[in-house]
Scaffold this motif. Structure first.
Motif, PDB file in Angstrom:
ATOM      1  N   THR A  47       1.346  -1.370  -0.261  1.00 49.62           N
ATOM      2  CA  THR A  47       0.152  -0.259  -0.235  1.00 49.62           C
ATOM      3  C   THR A  47       0.630   0.914   0.060  1.00 49.62           C
ATOM      4  O   THR A  47       0.540   2.321  -0.735  1.00 49.62           O
ATOM      5  N   ASP A 198     -16.079  -3.023  -4.261  1.00 45.68           N
ATOM      6  CA  ASP A 198     -14.124  -1.968  -4.030  1.00 45.68           C
ATOM      7  C   ASP A 198     -13.663  -1.974  -5.234  1.00 45.68           C
ATOM      8  O   ASP A 198     -13.023  -3.477  -5.182  1.00 45.68           O
ATOM      9  N   PHE A 314      -4.082   7.103   8.445  1.00 50.08           N
ATOM     10  CA  PHE A 314      -4.099   5.446   7.543  1.00 50.08           C
ATOM     11  C   PHE A 314      -4.099   4.357   8.699  1.00 50.08           C
ATOM     12  O   PHE A 314      -3.771   5.142  10.273  1.00 50.08           O
ATOM     13  N   ASP A 315      -3.814   3.604   8.594  1.00 52.09           N
ATOM     14  CA  ASP A 315      -3.790   2.192   9.717  1.00 52.09           C
ATOM     15  C   ASP A 315      -2.917   2.158  10.250  1.00 52.09           C
ATOM     16  O   ASP A 315      -2.161   1.640   9.127  1.00 52.09           O
ATOM     17  N   ASN A 419     -14.662  -3.050   6.284  1.00 49.89           N
ATOM     18  CA  ASN A 419     -14.447  -2.176   5.371  1.00 49.89           C
ATOM     19  C   ASN A 419     -14.397  -0.613   6.472  1.00 49.89           C
ATOM     20  O   ASN A 419     -14.053   0.496   5.639  1.00 49.89           O
ATOM     21  N   ASN A 421     -12.733   0.210   8.735  1.00 48.41           N
ATOM     22  CA  ASN A 421     -11.132   0.984   8.683  1.00 48.41           C
ATOM     23  C   ASN A 421     -10.935   1.763   7.417  1.00 48.41           C
ATOM     24  O   ASN A 421     -10.846   2.819   8.156  1.00 48.41           O
ATOM     25  N   LYS A 422     -11.388   1.100   6.578  1.00 49.70           N
ATOM     26  CA  LYS A 422     -10.736   2.530   5.415  1.00 49.70           C
ATOM     27  C   LYS A 422     -11.905   3.049   5.274  1.00 49.70           C
ATOM     28  O   LYS A 422     -11.436   4.497   5.233  1.00 49.70           O
ATOM     29  N   ASN A 426     -10.550   7.274   5.963  1.00 51.27           N
ATOM     30  CA  ASN A 426     -11.043   7.701   4.473  1.00 51.27           C
ATOM     31  C   ASN A 426     -11.405   8.806   4.519  1.00 51.27           C
ATOM     32  O   ASN A 426     -11.271   9.891   4.492  1.00 51.27           O
TER      33      ASN A 426
END
Length: 644
Positions: A47, A198, A314-315, A419, A421-422, A426
């Motif tokens: 990523t 996605d 971000f994670d 999803n 987390n994303k 975001n």
């Protein structure tokens, strides 16, 4: 001995055979404890490279100890693995999956390049053995050699077809190494190809480009420490020393040392800084271990994870907290001074504690208790960002109501949480860039589509509310939360506050064992499960029984009680059950049963409809003229709460 940090691919680059000693255990790594964390580390580096964050710190995947072995002339160089055989074997299985994924998607040149890191080539004394970079114990050799030589996922599946014992419901597991290869193969496919809902990361680039970038990440950003033993080194002593178990430092301990080391270098009063700021992190609350998802960690670790994620958008894997924090401070310089850094940490620590130990009357109280009951910690970075903007109480109420409605509706509809987390990271990045306000949060969530992200409409919400099997989408704590909130809608100024001192239980009004005491609408006796199987589907009793069983598990047939009924009352006739509930339950939610002299299918539907009207007021969704149908049907909800 010599210790060197090297890229993982450098270990396999030359013609070498790394042998697992015969006395070591067979391959034991599994998905939950090893494959998933390893894939998370690798995917994180993929990523970063795909997002052009090339200055991110390299990640170390651990250490391994290798011993020299005498290598006769013309043989491949041989090394014995003293420690690290599980990791080395797994890395080979991952590289095989990556190689085969490239090959199956037309990237043959890259697949050939990968092949050089999975199999030896050229002159070999015994190619059947020497061609493999890792040579496992006898127990594992058959599965390992077949997987490494297969060259495609379909070939692996053909070599190891699924089998099932007679009368068994589930298939037998494949050999452990085969399962590892298939896990990585599936993970790679989802990462690079996406899902129906996605698009993959960096989808504007070709698959070939993305795979080449990922391969560069493997070569440059993932490293291991290789310890090479020399002639006089005692392999067993070194092995035992490396595997000794000391008391590990928490990330909070490492952060404190790092922060106060810098404070000393800046000639600041360390004792004053500790007393004014850090001392607050040294009480038991922060060191207490709590569960978050599958993790059990001290609260300080979880806070730092969410804090860093809220700042960077971000994670942050929990095992990388200190490295990521240090990198953030050293490279990004987000604070003018150590004092400002500590002020922000303490302020956000208080924000986090406010959510975790929320008080009645706090605008966040309902949302915080929802997040706890539904085990949804992925919202915490967003909440930390919002609280850091010092919102008004009114704005906080709007944020909380919006997030709770979005999350609860999705939960009732059985939609996936994978999803989240994303989604929320975001959203955090969007707010950091464009400004933070309740309207911005609402607009962003309204714009999401597909099963993995959409905010269900009123019609979709009702479809699942009325017909879904509640326990297929929700568990006991989640149902208790929903009914506690519904109970509030019955309160008036004439009601006294009811304190929930004990644990609330869910009660089926029409009992699950209803056949003996609850005749069907036409007065006949219902059918048992086995009787239904042997009765024609158009039989009147079969139809009525199936209809009743479908309604049995819907929200209209459930309630909460402060103390459970004994089984004879719970499964007994409605007159007795109703009387007991009315005399023992003080909850206004249950006092409505005065109006229900009979409890049957019509009663369940009527109460479910009344509860839904109240749910719409508790969890409203703003209108969105662009929104279409986004979710499936109740019957499609699986036992794990996702749509088929």
């Amino acid at each position: 001995m010599n210790a060197n940090a090297v890229p993982i691919l450098a270990i396999f680059e030359k013609k070498v055979r790394l042998e697992v000693p015969l006395f070591q255990r067979a391959y034991v790594w599994n998905q939950e404890h090893q494959w998933e964390p390893l894939w998370e580390d690798i995917a994180r580096k993929f990523t970063e490279h795909l997002q052009d964050r090339l200055d991110a710190p390299v990640h170390f995947l651990g250490a391994m100890v290798l011993d020299q072995k005498a290598t006769p002339t013309t043989h491949v160089e041989r090394r014995q693995i003293i420690d690290g055989q599980q990791r080395l074997t797994t890395l080979q299985l991952f590289l095989a999956a990556f190689r085969d994924f490239c090959s199956s998607h037309g990237c043959e040149e890259l697949a050939v390049e990968c092949r050089g890191f999975t199999l030896n080539s050229g002159m070999m004394a015994d190619p059947t053995v020497d061609r493999f970079k890792v040579w496992p114990t006898q127990t594992d050799r058959d599965q390992f050699t077949k997987v490494m030589s297969a060259e495609s996922r379909s070939s692996v599946e053909k070599s190891f077809p699924l089998t099932k014992k007679k009368y068994a419901r589930a298939f037998d597991p494949r050999p452990r190494m085969v399962e590892a290869y298939l896990y990585f193969s599936s993970a790679l496919a989802e990462f690079f190809l996406g899902t129906p809902d996605d698009l993959p990361l960096a989808s504007d680039r070709s698959l070939a480009d993305r795979l080449e970038i990922a391969f560069t990440a493997l070569k440059n950003s993932l490293r291991v420490v290789v310890i090479d033993l020399e002639k006089d080194d005692d392999a067993q002593v070194i092995f035992e020393t490396l595997n000794a178990r000391g008391e590990p430092l928490l990330p909070a301990d490492l952060l404190r040392n790092y922060i106060f080391l810098r404070a000393g270098r800046a000639q600041l009063n360390q004792e004053a800084l500790y007393a004014d700021y850090w001392q607050k992190f040294d009480d038991f609350f922060w060191r207490q271990e709590v569960r978050q998802g599958r993790l059990r960690r001290p609260r300080s670790d979880l806070f730092i994870q969410h804090y860093l994620a809220s700042k960077q958008g971000f994670d942050i894997p929990i095992k990388h907290l200190f490295v990521e924090y240090k990198y953030w401070i050293d490279r990004r310089h987000p604070f003018e001074s150590v004092t400002d850094e500590l002020k922000t940490l303490v302020s956000q620590g208080l924000d986090y504690r406010r959510v975790i130990q929320v008080k009645d009357g706090d605008p966040l109280s309902h949302l915080a208790r929802f997040l706890d009951a539904f085990d949804t910690s992925t919202v915490y970075p967003l909440l930390l960002h919002i609280l850091n903007t010092d919102p008004s109480e009114e704005d906080l109420s709007h944020y909380a109501a919006t997030l709770e409605s979005y999350l609860l509706r999705r939960a009732v509809c059985g939609l996936t949480t994978k999803n989240y987390n994303k989604i929320f990271l975001n959203l955090t990045r969007v707010l950091q860039k464009e400004g933070t306000s309740p309207s911005a949060v609402t607009a962003h969530l309204l714009g999401l589509t597909g099963d993995s992200a959409a905010w269900p409409t009123d019609a979709e919400f009702q479809k699942f509310w009325d017909a879904a099997h509640a326990y297929m989408t929700l568990n006991n704590p989640k149902l208790v939360y929903i009914f506690k909130r519904l109970n509030e809608t019955y309160l008036t100024n004439k009601h006294e506050d009811v304190a929930f001192g004990g644990q609330l239980t869910i009660e089926h009004l029409l009992p699950q064992a209803w056949v003996n005491n609850w005749p069907l609408l036409d007065g006949s006796i219902g059918l048992t499960y086995n009787e239904i199987l042997t009765t024609p589907t158009n039989d009147a009793r079969s139809v009525q029984t199936s209809t009743r069983n479908a309604l049995l598990q819907t929200l209209g047939n459930l309630t909460i009680l402060t103390s459970p009924l004994n089984s004879s009352v719970s499964n007994g006739p409605w007159d007795t059950k109703r009387s007991t509930i009315l005399t023992t339950s003080l909850l206004p939610l249950n006092q409505v049963f005065h109006a229900y002299k009979i409890w049957d299918e019509d009663g369940i539907r009527a109460r479910g409809n009344d509860l839904f009207k109240r749910a719409l007021k508790l969890w409203p969704k703003p209108e969105n003229p662009r929104a279409g149908s986004t979710v499936g049907n109740p019957k499609e909800v699986s036992a794990v709460g996702t749509l088929g």
